[in-house]
Scaffold this motif. Structure first.
Motif, PDB file in Angstrom:
ATOM      1  N   GLY A 150    -106.361-132.101 -22.876  1.00  0.00           N
ATOM      2  CA  GLY A 150    -105.326-131.293 -23.720  1.00  0.00           C
ATOM      3  C   GLY A 150    -105.072-129.903 -23.152  1.00  0.00           C
ATOM      4  N   ASP A 151    -105.982-129.273 -22.394  1.00  0.00           N
ATOM      5  CA  ASP A 151    -105.551-128.189 -21.440  1.00  0.00           C
ATOM      6  C   ASP A 151    -104.835-128.440 -20.502  1.00  0.00           C
ATOM      7  OD1 ASP A 151    -107.602-126.845 -23.079  1.00  0.00           O
ATOM      8  OD2 ASP A 151    -108.919-127.003 -21.563  1.00  0.00           O
ATOM      9  N   TRP A 152    -104.753-129.605 -19.665  1.00  0.00           N
ATOM     10  CA  TRP A 152    -103.945-130.175 -18.715  1.00  0.00           C
ATOM     11  C   TRP A 152    -102.526-130.300 -19.066  1.00  0.00           C
ATOM     12  CZ3 TRP A 152    -107.634-134.356 -16.677  1.00  0.00           C
ATOM     13  CH2 TRP A 152    -108.948-133.582 -16.091  1.00  0.00           C
ATOM     14  N   LEU A 153    -102.367-131.132 -20.427  1.00  0.00           N
ATOM     15  CA  LEU A 153    -101.133-131.122 -20.858  1.00  0.00           C
ATOM     16  C   LEU A 153    -100.401-129.850 -21.438  1.00  0.00           C
ATOM     17  CD1 LEU A 153    -102.041-134.580 -22.966  1.00  0.00           C
ATOM     18  CD2 LEU A 153    -100.649-134.325 -20.727  1.00  0.00           C
ATOM     19  N   ARG A 154    -101.152-129.106 -22.155  1.00  0.00           N
ATOM     20  CA  ARG A 154    -100.632-127.802 -22.547  1.00  0.00           C
ATOM     21  C   ARG A 154    -100.099-127.069 -21.244  1.00  0.00           C
ATOM     22  NH1 ARG A 154    -105.257-128.270 -25.915  1.00  0.00           N
ATOM     23  NH2 ARG A 154    -104.452-128.771 -28.071  1.00  0.00           N
ATOM     24  N   ALA A 155    -100.879-126.974 -20.085  1.00  0.00           N
ATOM     25  CA  ALA A 155    -100.640-126.352 -19.165  1.00  0.00           C
ATOM     26  C   ALA A 155     -99.200-126.867 -18.403  1.00  0.00           C
ATOM     27  CB  ALA A 155    -101.521-126.244 -18.006  1.00  0.00           C
ATOM     28  N   ALA A 156     -98.947-128.166 -18.824  1.00  0.00           N
ATOM     29  CA  ALA A 156     -97.704-128.954 -18.003  1.00  0.00           C
ATOM     30  C   ALA A 156     -96.547-128.622 -19.065  1.00  0.00           C
ATOM     31  CB  ALA A 156     -98.175-130.360 -18.019  1.00  0.00           C
ATOM     32  N   GLY A 157     -96.705-127.988 -20.081  1.00  0.00           N
ATOM     33  CA  GLY A 157     -95.590-127.471 -21.166  1.00  0.00           C
ATOM     34  C   GLY A 157     -95.342-128.310 -22.384  1.00  0.00           C
ATOM     35  N   LEU A 158     -96.470-128.829 -22.514  1.00  0.00           N
ATOM     36  CA  LEU A 158     -96.448-129.900 -23.900  1.00  0.00           C
ATOM     37  C   LEU A 158     -96.996-129.294 -25.164  1.00  0.00           C
ATOM     38  CD1 LEU A 158     -97.093-133.548 -22.431  1.00  0.00           C
ATOM     39  CD2 LEU A 158     -94.720-132.294 -23.030  1.00  0.00           C
ATOM     40  N   GLU A 159     -96.618-129.363 -26.275  1.00  0.00           N
ATOM     41  CA  GLU A 159     -97.170-128.932 -27.336  1.00  0.00           C
ATOM     42  C   GLU A 159     -98.111-130.019 -28.127  1.00  0.00           C
ATOM     43  OE1 GLU A 159     -96.195-127.788 -31.926  1.00  0.00           O
ATOM     44  OE2 GLU A 159     -94.575-127.840 -30.505  1.00  0.00           O
ATOM     45  N   LEU A 160     -99.217-129.908 -28.330  1.00  0.00           N
ATOM     46  CA  LEU A 160    -100.195-130.757 -28.745  1.00  0.00           C
ATOM     47  C   LEU A 160    -100.361-130.786 -30.456  1.00  0.00           C
ATOM     48  CD1 LEU A 160    -100.774-131.498 -25.802  1.00  0.00           C
ATOM     49  CD2 LEU A 160    -103.249-132.005 -26.781  1.00  0.00           C
ATOM     50  N   ASP A 161     -99.841-131.889 -31.051  1.00  0.00           N
ATOM     51  CA  ASP A 161    -100.085-131.780 -32.505  1.00  0.00           C
ATOM     52  C   ASP A 161    -101.263-132.650 -32.904  1.00  0.00           C
ATOM     53  OD1 ASP A 161    -100.241-131.846 -35.417  1.00  0.00           O
ATOM     54  OD2 ASP A 161     -98.297-133.446 -35.407  1.00  0.00           O
ATOM     55  N   GLU A 162    -102.545-131.978 -32.874  1.00  0.00           N
ATOM     56  CA  GLU A 162    -103.873-132.772 -32.797  1.00  0.00           C
ATOM     57  C   GLU A 162    -104.102-133.217 -34.258  1.00  0.00           C
ATOM     58  OE1 GLU A 162    -107.279-131.039 -30.834  1.00  0.00           O
ATOM     59  OE2 GLU A 162    -105.915-130.263 -29.239  1.00  0.00           O
ATOM     60  N   ARG A 163    -104.252-134.541 -34.427  1.00  0.00           N
ATOM     61  CA  ARG A 163    -104.764-134.965 -35.841  1.00  0.00           C
ATOM     62  C   ARG A 163    -106.374-135.588 -35.661  1.00  0.00           C
ATOM     63  NH1 ARG A 163    -100.291-135.421 -39.063  1.00  0.00           N
ATOM     64  NH2 ARG A 163     -98.722-134.009 -38.330  1.00  0.00           N
ATOM     65  N   HIS A 164    -107.346-134.816 -36.355  1.00  0.00           N
ATOM     66  CA  HIS A 164    -108.590-135.071 -36.185  1.00  0.00           C
ATOM     67  C   HIS A 164    -108.890-135.971 -37.247  1.00  0.00           C
ATOM     68  CE1 HIS A 164    -109.680-132.333 -32.994  1.00  0.00           C
ATOM     69  NE2 HIS A 164    -108.528-131.787 -32.947  1.00  0.00           N
ATOM     70  N   LEU A 165    -109.111-137.496 -37.130  1.00  0.00           N
ATOM     71  CA  LEU A 165    -109.317-138.279 -38.431  1.00  0.00           C
ATOM     72  C   LEU A 165    -110.808-137.976 -38.958  1.00  0.00           C
ATOM     73  CD1 LEU A 165    -107.695-141.426 -36.855  1.00  0.00           C
ATOM     74  CD2 LEU A 165    -106.629-139.411 -37.924  1.00  0.00           C
ATOM     75  N   GLY A 166    -111.600-137.697 -38.093  1.00  0.00           N
ATOM     76  CA  GLY A 166    -113.010-137.446 -38.861  1.00  0.00           C
ATOM     77  C   GLY A 166    -113.228-136.521 -39.235  1.00  0.00           C
ATOM     78  N   ILE A 167    -112.367-135.596 -39.680  1.00  0.00           N
ATOM     79  CA  ILE A 167    -112.488-134.210 -40.519  1.00  0.00           C
ATOM     80  C   ILE A 167    -111.159-134.388 -41.842  1.00  0.00           C
ATOM     81  CG2 ILE A 167    -113.694-132.850 -38.985  1.00  0.00           C
ATOM     82  CD1 ILE A 167    -111.020-131.386 -38.428  1.00  0.00           C
ATOM     83  N   GLY A 168    -110.751-135.710 -41.581  1.00  0.00           N
ATOM     84  CA  GLY A 168    -109.573-135.850 -42.719  1.00  0.00           C
ATOM     85  C   GLY A 168    -108.328-135.476 -42.370  1.00  0.00           C
ATOM     86  N   ASP A 169    -107.823-135.145 -41.107  1.00  0.00           N
ATOM     87  CA  ASP A 169    -106.245-134.973 -40.936  1.00  0.00           C
ATOM     88  C   ASP A 169    -105.646-136.091 -41.266  1.00  0.00           C
ATOM     89  OD1 ASP A 169    -107.281-132.465 -40.016  1.00  0.00           O
ATOM     90  OD2 ASP A 169    -106.691-132.732 -38.058  1.00  0.00           O
ATOM     91  N   PRO A 170    -104.560-136.324 -41.921  1.00  0.00           N
ATOM     92  CA  PRO A 170    -103.495-137.059 -42.127  1.00  0.00           C
ATOM     93  C   PRO A 170    -102.843-137.568 -40.809  1.00  0.00           C
ATOM     94  CG  PRO A 170    -102.422-135.252 -43.154  1.00  0.00           C
ATOM     95  CD  PRO A 170    -103.945-134.692 -42.419  1.00  0.00           C
TER      96      PRO A 170
END
Length: 243
Positions: free
Chosen positions: A19-39
């Protein structure tokens, strides 16, 4: 800024360094954590790419056993159909294989865990992401299942003597990695502490396994952080073409 949907099936395997590398490369991450109930979204129309991480679930689980994977499979199917830039890791790569017509089973040679190497196949030399990698890059393994058959039409990009289907591409933009590149030493120690069967399958005791993994992490970063940058370039190029 181009937007990635990052599906996290388990809190044990967050995007972490990837995630750090992808953000550093200029992408925005929309993280969805299924274990805590994110849809999960029903489609990828609001995202330019997809990342699916790992977890203790099995890609052979049915919908009743792991209902949280139903939506993940649907998104991977959409990514395959539209050739959306995708990076599917470990469980993600196994789910991708199953969705794409391949086959996953319990690993016939037992769990593969710890720091190791994979070897590029000849086809990797012409691949935009794998081509610049060294011949045998460092990776971190932690899986009990194996990809017994690749998805229909897949190109094998990396193997090792333990399990042959280590990395593959479907179409031009969809990638599956059986191994991990995102880990931190702390994550590996947590996995080792919760998986005595996996540790027992290693030739090393827990402390040695964790020490070897920690020592490999700088080499993993040296190789795979630029790989993440190339994936970001792929996402941007594909989004530009689709605009």
């Amino acid at each position: 800024m181009n937007r990635l949907l990052a599906v996290v099936p388990s809190e044990s395997d967050p995007p972490a360094r990837l995630g750090d590398w992808l953000r550093a490369a200029g992408l925005e991450l929309d993280e969805r954590h299924l274990g805590i109930g994110d849809p999960l979204p029903g489609s990828l129309e609001d995202h330019d790419g997809l990342v699916v991480l790992g977890g203790p679930q099995s890609a052979t689980d049915d919908d009743a056993t792991s209902p949280e994977l139903v939506g993940v499979r649907s998104l991977l199917r959409q990514a395959l159909d539209a050739d959306v830039p995708t990076l599917a890791i470990c469980l993600g790569a196994q789910l991708l294989a199953g969705v794409g017509g391949g086959r996953v089973r319990t690993g016939v040679d037992g769990p593969e865990v710890g720091a190791t190497l994979v070897a590029k196949r000849d086809a990797a030399d012409a691949d935009p992401l794998f081509g610049p990698l060294p011949l045998s890059p460092d990776v971190l393994q932690w899986h009990h299942d194996e990809i017994a058959e690749l998805p229909t039409g897949a190109t094998l990009l990396a193997s090792n003597p333990h399990y042959p289907h280590q990395a593959y591409r479907v179409g031009r933009h969809v990638y599956g990695l059986q191994f991990h590149i995102e880990t931190t030493p702390g994550m590996v120690r947590e996995w080792a502490g919760s998986d005595p069967v996996g540790v027992a399958a290693s030739p090393h005791d827990l402390e040695t396994l964790c020490a070897r993994a920690a020592a490999a992490h700088p080499d993993i970063e040296e190789v795979w952080a630029p790989f993440a940058g190339r994936f970001a370039d792929l996402v941007r190029a594909r989004a530009h073409q689709a605009a």
